[in-house]
Structures are given as C-alpha cells and as structure tokens.
Design a protein around this motif. Structure first.
Motif, short mmCIF file in Angstrom:
data_model
loop_
_atom_site.label_atom_id
_atom_site.label_comp_id
_atom_site.label_asym_id
_atom_site.label_seq_id
_atom_site.Cartn_x
_atom_site.Cartn_y
_atom_site.Cartn_z
N GLN A 208 108.09 142.23 2.76
CA GLN A 208 106.95 142.88 2.62
C GLN A 208 105.89 142.87 3.69
OE1 GLN A 208 106.53 144.72 -0.29
NE2 GLN A 208 108.34 144.11 -0.99
N ILE A 209 104.98 143.55 3.67
CA ILE A 209 104.07 143.62 4.76
C ILE A 209 103.76 142.04 5.70
CG2 ILE A 209 101.86 143.78 3.38
CD1 ILE A 209 100.98 145.68 5.99
N TRP A 210 103.44 141.51 4.69
CA TRP A 210 103.23 139.98 5.19
C TRP A 210 104.33 139.29 5.80
CZ3 TRP A 210 102.11 141.05 -0.29
CH2 TRP A 210 103.21 140.84 -1.06
N ASP A 211 105.52 139.77 5.60
CA ASP A 211 106.69 139.02 6.26
C ASP A 211 106.59 139.60 7.75
OD1 ASP A 211 108.32 137.56 4.34
OD2 ASP A 211 108.04 139.46 3.54
N PHE A 212 106.18 140.84 8.08
CA PHE A 212 106.34 141.39 9.52
C PHE A 212 104.94 141.57 10.05
CE2 PHE A 212 109.39 143.67 6.01
CZ PHE A 212 110.51 142.96 6.54
N ALA A 213 103.85 141.56 9.62
CA ALA A 213 102.57 141.84 10.20
C ALA A 213 102.34 140.81 11.70
CB ALA A 213 101.67 141.58 9.29
N ALA A 214 102.53 139.73 11.37
CA ALA A 214 102.41 138.70 12.48
C ALA A 214 103.42 138.86 13.61
CB ALA A 214 102.52 137.37 12.45
N THR A 215 104.85 138.88 13.20
CA THR A 215 106.05 138.90 14.23
C THR A 215 106.09 140.15 14.74
OG1 THR A 215 107.46 139.27 12.17
CG2 THR A 215 107.34 136.93 13.01
N SER A 216 105.64 141.31 13.99
CA SER A 216 105.59 142.68 14.78
C SER A 216 104.83 142.64 15.94
CB SER A 216 105.49 143.72 13.90
OG SER A 216 103.90 143.63 13.36
N GLY A 228 110.71 149.46 11.49
CA GLY A 228 111.50 149.48 10.02
C GLY A 228 112.98 150.07 10.32
N LEU A 229 113.80 149.83 9.35
CA LEU A 229 115.13 150.66 9.50
C LEU A 229 115.10 151.89 9.20
CD1 LEU A 229 117.76 147.73 8.25
CD2 LEU A 229 116.59 148.03 10.50
N ASP A 230 113.88 152.56 8.56
CA ASP A 230 113.61 153.82 8.29
C ASP A 230 112.90 154.41 9.55
OD1 ASP A 230 111.19 152.51 8.15
OD2 ASP A 230 110.73 153.25 5.92
N GLY A 231 112.61 153.53 10.39
CA GLY A 231 112.12 154.23 11.62
C GLY A 231 110.41 153.92 11.87
N ARG A 232 109.94 153.30 10.77
CA ARG A 232 108.47 153.36 10.68
C ARG A 232 108.16 152.27 11.78
NH1 ARG A 232 108.01 148.33 8.44
NH2 ARG A 232 109.99 147.80 7.01
N THR A 233 106.82 152.48 12.63
CA THR A 233 106.63 151.60 13.60
C THR A 233 105.62 150.64 13.17
OG1 THR A 233 105.08 153.35 14.33
CG2 THR A 233 107.25 153.24 15.49
N THR A 251 119.65 152.38 19.82
CA THR A 251 121.28 152.02 19.78
C THR A 251 121.57 151.38 18.62
OG1 THR A 251 121.70 152.05 22.18
CG2 THR A 251 123.12 151.17 20.75
N ALA A 252 120.88 150.43 18.16
CA ALA A 252 121.06 149.59 16.84
C ALA A 252 120.80 150.64 15.74
CB ALA A 252 120.05 148.22 16.85
N LEU A 253 119.85 151.11 15.67
CA LEU A 253 119.35 152.17 14.49
C LEU A 253 120.56 153.12 14.27
CD1 LEU A 253 115.59 152.76 14.44
CD2 LEU A 253 117.05 151.27 12.88
N LYS A 254 121.19 153.65 15.42
CA LYS A 254 122.19 154.86 15.49
C LYS A 254 123.25 154.24 14.52
CE LYS A 254 120.93 157.51 19.36
NZ LYS A 254 121.19 157.79 20.81
N VAL A 255 123.74 152.75 14.91
CA VAL A 255 124.42 152.32 14.40
C VAL A 255 124.46 152.21 12.97
CG1 VAL A 255 126.03 150.16 14.21
CG2 VAL A 255 125.68 150.98 16.46
#
Length: 259
Positions: A208-216, A228-233, A251-255
């Motif tokens: 969820q957002i709290w998992d990614f907010a700081a590390t992003s 995100g894997l859906d392309g969100r930034t 490249t990773a997302l294309k795979v």
C-alpha cells in the motif's frame, strides 16, 4: 535541513526505540493475522502510536495516515504516511531487516522521507530536491551521515542487472523479470540497496502507499527511478519497481508487460 525532515527523523528514531523494546521481548509478543493474511503485533500498534505522538506534538494540524490506526484528518494539504514496522513477518522471526518508514506528502507529492532499520542501527532519508542520505544510529543520534547515489553505470542487459525482490510471496507476478535478471540476496530492503548503488533493480511485489512513500523518494533523490508496475509514478497500492535509471526501468517493465 528543513524542519519537516528533522521532525520525520525524530519521529522515526522514537518509533525505532519503541520497536526495539518489543523486538528484545519477542517470546512474549502476541501476534495476530489480518484479513489479508499478514501478521500484526502489539509492537506495530505501539510504534505507530509513538510516532503519531511525536508528529502531533509538532504538527497538530497535519493529517496522518498509518497502516495500523488509519487516517486522521488534517488541513493544509499535508499528510504524514507511516508504516510502523515494514516487514512484520521478519520482525516476529527475529530477522533484523524490518524497517520503520515515515514520509510527508504535500499536495500529492512526497516531500520528505525516512527509512530506519533499527535492529541494524542504520537510517536513510531524503528531502525533495535535497538528495538522499544514509547514516548510522547510536544512542538515539544519527552519526556518519553521507550522501548516496544509485550506480552511475551498469549493465545494459537485464541478464547482468542485479535484482532484489521482496517479499517472499507474490513472486509469480514478477517471474519474467526474475528469470531475466540476476537476482541477489539482500541485507536491507532492496530499494535502499538500489539507492546506494548495490543493486540495479528492486521489485516489491505488493503493498500500500505506506510501503512505498518513503522509499520512492529516497530512490529518486538518489538519482534512480520509481514507478508502479502499472506505470504510475506516485506511490500507491500494488507492486512497485525501483531502478538505477529510467531506461533500465523501461526495459524491466517491457519484460513484465510482455507476459
């Protein structure tokens, strides 16, 4: 250093001290399983409560969103986002890789972030436009701070790109990338290893957002890429990808999307 970032560090250190108190008494720590199958303990709640106390004392008008206690409304477009113990499964197993995560969101953008690894005495932080930093924690103080950056150069091909994957579940969702890249073990959350140049790619298979907010913010301020894997930034629900460069992330997302 801006006052908000200092406050985030103060709150993270207070939360870390509370978490370590529970970590030292694991044998008697009650554990529960949430509806989604994840583990929660009294420590998660106590740590979030302590962090909220620090934040409320300094910024009583700000909104707060925490994994355990939900959202408290505020005004002014400011919201603190808390994951009191990221990696509770690691925590209850006595593994030292769990984190305390705090971020400040202002009008939809993460502006300050702290990621502490209390059991290792390590801490990372970032401020929008101010770079990413790392230090060690001793007696409740941050020492040895130094700026970090993603790897300046690296393999162009996924086959040689160093990849970290977390957690153990959900790996099937990113299986093509795991097969294509060079997966490595990790001593701290893989996103932080991307930020300090030890990995080229990191995937968190869900959250969820709290998992990614700081590390992003830490990764992007270190010169890397988050999405995100859906392309969100911006951080949000779902799986996320961290990379040392936008090109490698593409490249990773294309795979993954070719699956």
């Amino acid at each position: 250093m801006a006052d908000d970032l200092r406050l985030a560090q103060e709150a993270a250190l207070a939360g870390a001290a509370e978490a370590l108190r529970h970590f030292a008494a694991l044998a008697g720590l009650p554990r529960e399983v949430k509806a989604d199958g994840s583990v929660v303990t009294a420590a998660d709640r106590a740590v979030e409560t302590r962090i909220r106390e620090v934040l409320a004392g300094a910024r009583p008008g700000d909104a707060v969103l925490g994994e355990e206690h939900g959202e408290t409304a505020g005004a002014g477009g400011r919201r603190w986002i808390i994951d009191p113990i990221d990696g509770t499964k690691l925590f209850v197993e006595g593994d030292d890789r769990w984190l305390v995560l705090i971020a400040l969101e202002e009008r939809g953008e993460i502006s300050a972030a702290v990621a502490a690894v209390p059991a290792q005495g390590r801490i990372w932080w970032a401020e929008r436009g101010g770079g990413a930093w790392e230090g060690r924690v001793q007696d409740g103080r941050i020492l040895g701070e130094h700026r970090i950056r993603v790897a300046d150069t690296g393999p162009a091909e996924l086959a040689e790109s160093r990849l970290g994957v977390v957690p153990d579940w959900g790996r099937d969702t990113v299986a093509p990338l795991i097969e294509a890249a060079d997966e490595r073990g990790w001593t701290v959350q893989p996103a932080l290893l991307v930020a300090r140049g030890e990995l080229d790619l990191a995937v968190q298979t869900g959250g969820q957002i709290w998992d990614f907010a700081a590390t992003s913010l830490i990764v992007t301020e270190a010169g890397g890429d988050y999405r995100g894997l859906d392309g969100r930034t911006r951080p949000g629900p779902g799986a996320s990808l961290y990379s040392r460069s936008t090109e490698l992330g593409d490249t990773a997302l294309k795979v993954l999307n070719a699956r």
